[in-house]
Scaffold this active site. Structure first.
Site, PDB file in Angstrom:
ATOM      1  N   GLY A  46       1.599  -4.323  -4.402  1.00 51.54           N
ATOM      2  CA  GLY A  46       0.434  -3.143  -4.450  1.00 51.54           C
ATOM      3  C   GLY A  46      -0.847  -3.683  -3.963  1.00 51.54           C
ATOM      4  N   GLN A  51     -10.024  -3.291  -2.766  1.00 48.81           N
ATOM      5  CA  GLN A  51      -9.724  -4.671  -2.633  1.00 48.81           C
ATOM      6  C   GLN A  51      -9.720  -5.198  -1.009  1.00 48.81           C
ATOM      7  OE1 GLN A  51      -5.547  -4.459  -4.743  1.00 48.81           O
ATOM      8  NE2 GLN A  51      -6.172  -6.527  -5.146  1.00 48.81           N
ATOM      9  N   CYS A  95      -2.548 -10.630  -9.134  1.00 51.57           N
ATOM     10  CA  CYS A  95      -3.297  -9.699  -8.194  1.00 51.57           C
ATOM     11  C   CYS A  95      -3.778 -10.589  -6.890  1.00 51.57           C
ATOM     12  CB  CYS A  95      -4.569  -9.371  -8.953  1.00 51.57           C
ATOM     13  SG  CYS A  95      -5.748  -8.297  -8.190  1.00 51.57           S
ATOM     14  N   LEU A  96      -3.550  -9.910  -6.024  1.00 53.80           N
ATOM     15  CA  LEU A  96      -3.975 -10.439  -4.398  1.00 53.80           C
ATOM     16  C   LEU A  96      -5.472 -10.874  -4.403  1.00 53.80           C
ATOM     17  CD1 LEU A  96      -2.110  -8.097  -2.063  1.00 53.80           C
ATOM     18  CD2 LEU A  96      -1.258 -10.340  -2.887  1.00 53.80           C
ATOM     19  N   HIS A 137      -1.955  -0.807 -12.737  1.00 50.39           N
ATOM     20  CA  HIS A 137      -2.550  -1.871 -12.035  1.00 50.39           C
ATOM     21  C   HIS A 137      -3.538  -1.572 -11.020  1.00 50.39           C
ATOM     22  CE1 HIS A 137      -3.042  -6.485 -10.943  1.00 50.39           C
ATOM     23  NE2 HIS A 137      -3.559  -5.697  -9.990  1.00 50.39           N
ATOM     24  N   GLU A 138      -3.000  -0.749 -10.075  1.00 50.38           N
ATOM     25  CA  GLU A 138      -3.856  -0.358  -8.879  1.00 50.38           C
ATOM     26  C   GLU A 138      -4.542   0.700  -9.145  1.00 50.38           C
ATOM     27  OE1 GLU A 138      -3.501  -2.198  -6.619  1.00 50.38           O
ATOM     28  OE2 GLU A 138      -1.749  -3.352  -7.111  1.00 50.38           O
ATOM     29  N   HIS A 141      -7.838  -0.406 -10.627  1.00 50.62           N
ATOM     30  CA  HIS A 141      -8.890  -1.065  -9.517  1.00 50.62           C
ATOM     31  C   HIS A 141      -9.675   0.007  -8.943  1.00 50.62           C
ATOM     32  CE1 HIS A 141      -7.378  -5.124  -8.272  1.00 50.62           C
ATOM     33  NE2 HIS A 141      -6.311  -4.889  -8.199  1.00 50.62           N
TER      34      HIS A 141
END
Ligand SMILES: [Zn+2]
Length: 173
Positions: A46, A51, A95-96, A137-138, A141
């Site tokens: 994701g 991000q 997380c990226l 989670h996304e 963000h």
């Protein structure tokens, strides 16, 4: 397609409340393709627009690839959680924007989400298991919330210090 640079925590752009998408134009479609490409390249399941520095309510995800091998790319514009299950689930999240750090987070096991696609068409669907965790989670963000915000302060500070060091080392390299 262009690979975007993924911002690393801590970064003020990752703490912003994102604005709704209002223009469903070619640029939006192109940007979502770039986000998917960046997510697959990372690799991750994701990725949210902030991000990669775009403070807009948009995310991409694909949780199918890891399990079944057949990609199932999804682009969610202006997503909104409309229902959550009482049953909860714990997943080890990463997380990226926080590379190499993982921790268990408890969230509703199932969620219903409504969103628009890149053409502005409305959709609504239920998500379960990893998909449910990922979409929550996304969406977090888009409100400036990271998974480490659910952890105890000490653990969160430890991870943040590691990321600060990582960024210093990167800047020096
Ligand atoms: Zn993330």
């Amino acid at each position: 397609m262009t690979l975007k640079t993924i911002l690393i925590h801590p970064d003020p752009r990752l703490k912003k409340h994102c604005d709704p998408v209002t223009d469903f134009d070619r640029d939006l479609a192109r940007f979502s393709d770039d986000m998917l490409e960046t997510m697959y390249d990372a690799p991750g399941v994701g990725l949210a627009a902030p991000q990669v520095g775009l403070i807009k309510r948009m995310l991409v995800m694909d949780c199918a690839k890891e399990a079944e091998g057949t990609p199932e790319p999804m682009v969610l514009v202006n997503p909104e959680v409309t229902w959550t299950s009482e049953e909860r689930n714990v997943y080890e999240e990463g997380c990226l924007s926080i590379p190499g750090q993982y921790a268990e987070v408890e969230r509703p096991k199932m969620v219903r989400v409504k969103w628009q696609d890149v053409e502005g068409k409305a959709h609504e669907q239920e998500f379960d298991e990893l998909w449910a965790t990922c979409v929550q989670h996304e969406i977090d963000h888009l409100d400036g919330v990271l998974f480490i915000d659910y952890l105890k302060p000490l653990k969160r500070q430890m991870i943040t210090r590691k990321m600060q060091k990582l960024k210093r080392d990167k800047a020096r390299a």
